[in-house]
Design an enzyme around this catalytic site. Structure first.
Site, PDB file in Angstrom:
ATOM      1  N   GLY A  46       0.851  -1.189   0.000  1.00 46.72           N
ATOM      2  CA  GLY A  46       0.000   0.000   0.000  1.00 46.72           C
ATOM      3  C   GLY A  46       0.878   1.227   0.000  1.00 46.72           C
ATOM      4  CD  GLN A  51       3.216   5.873   3.046  1.00 48.20           C
ATOM      5  OE1 GLN A  51       2.279   5.335   2.455  1.00 48.20           O
ATOM      6  NE2 GLN A  51       4.158   5.172   3.625  1.00 48.20           N
ATOM      7  CB  CYS A  92       5.199   2.281   7.981  1.00 49.74           C
ATOM      8  SG  CYS A  92       4.701   3.787   7.129  1.00 49.74           S
ATOM      9  CG  LEU A  93       6.483   1.121   2.010  1.00 45.32           C
ATOM     10  CD1 LEU A  93       5.917   1.368   0.625  1.00 45.32           C
ATOM     11  CD2 LEU A  93       7.534   0.021   1.986  1.00 45.32           C
ATOM     12  CG  HIS A 134      -0.627   1.320   7.512  1.00 49.26           C
ATOM     13  ND1 HIS A 134       0.249   0.963   8.497  1.00 49.26           N
ATOM     14  CD2 HIS A 134       0.093   2.104   6.654  1.00 49.26           C
ATOM     15  CE1 HIS A 134       1.437   1.514   8.270  1.00 49.26           C
ATOM     16  NE2 HIS A 134       1.362   2.202   7.152  1.00 49.26           N
ATOM     17  CD  GLU A 135      -1.239   2.553   2.888  1.00 47.97           C
ATOM     18  OE1 GLU A 135      -0.523   1.555   3.003  1.00 47.97           O
ATOM     19  OE2 GLU A 135      -0.778   3.715   2.909  1.00 47.97           O
ATOM     20  CG  HIS A 138       0.302   6.813   5.755  1.00 45.25           C
ATOM     21  ND1 HIS A 138       1.375   7.330   6.437  1.00 45.25           N
ATOM     22  CD2 HIS A 138       0.584   5.509   5.578  1.00 45.25           C
ATOM     23  CE1 HIS A 138       2.264   6.366   6.670  1.00 45.25           C
ATOM     24  NE2 HIS A 138       1.797   5.245   6.161  1.00 45.25           N
TER      25      HIS A 138
END
Ligand code: K2U
Ligand code: ZN
Length: 178
Positions: A46, A51, A92-93, A134-135, A138
């Site tokens: 994702g 991000q 997480c990226l 999660h997204e 963000h």
């Protein structure tokens, strides 16, 4: 398609709240493609526009294993979240190398526009439900480490800032300068 730089915690831009996208136009399509390319290259499932320092309500997801299952969520809204919740390990990226437990609803229903501007409703459970939540965090300027204790969060912040400094010192441009 160019890969986009992913903001790294504790970059303050990760805490900006994304704005709704007024219209799904052709101009949005290259960003969607570049976000998918960036997510796949980073081996993520994702990626939120926040991000990559684009503060608009846009998420790309692909939780498919062998068979790709790309999802584009524009102006997403969680209309239902199960009262049943479960704690699962997340990464997480934007927080490389850090994994910890976060409690999420085990199932969610989300409405959004697809990349053609068509309305869609997705009933998700399992990893897809976790990824969507999660997204969506963000897009609200929230990073999963904010669910952890202040002690853990500060240790993560210190570790990532140290890694960032070391990377900058070892960057090619910094070598042979003196
Ligand atoms: O937002 C991101 O950084 C993408 C996350 C999404 C995600 C986080 C936790 C749980 C599910 C999805 C990255 O994909 S983190 C890397 C990853 C890869 C495969 C499975 C889980 C996490
Ligand atoms: Zn993340």
């Amino acid at each position: 398609m160019p890969l986009l730089p992913i903001l790294r915690y504790p970059d303050p831009r990760l805490h900006k709240v994304a704005a709704p996208i007024p219209a799904v136009t052709d101009a949005l399509q290259p960003l969607i493609d570049d976000m998918f390319a960036t997510m796949y290259e980073a081996k993520g499932i994702g990626l939120a526009a926040t991000q990559v320092d684009v503060h608009q309500r846009l998420i790309v997801i692909d939780t498919g294993d062998e068979t790709p299952a790309p999802l584009v969520l524009i102006n997403p809204d969680i209309t239902w979240a199960s009262p049943e919740r479960q704690k699962g390990e997340e990464g997480c990226l934007s927080v490389p190398g850090i994994y910890d437990g976060v409690e999420r609803s085990v199932a969610v229903t989300v409405t959004a526009l697809d990349r053609h501007g068509n309305p869609q409703t997705i009933e998700a459970e399992g990893m897809l439900a976790v990824c969507i939540q999660h997204e969506m965090d963000h897009l609200m300027g929230k990073v999963f480490v904010e669910y952890l204790s202040p002690l853990k969060r500060n240790r993560i912040k210190t570790k990532l800032l140290k890694e960032e400094r070391e990377e900058q010192l070892n960057a090619p441009s910094a070598k042979g300068r003196y």
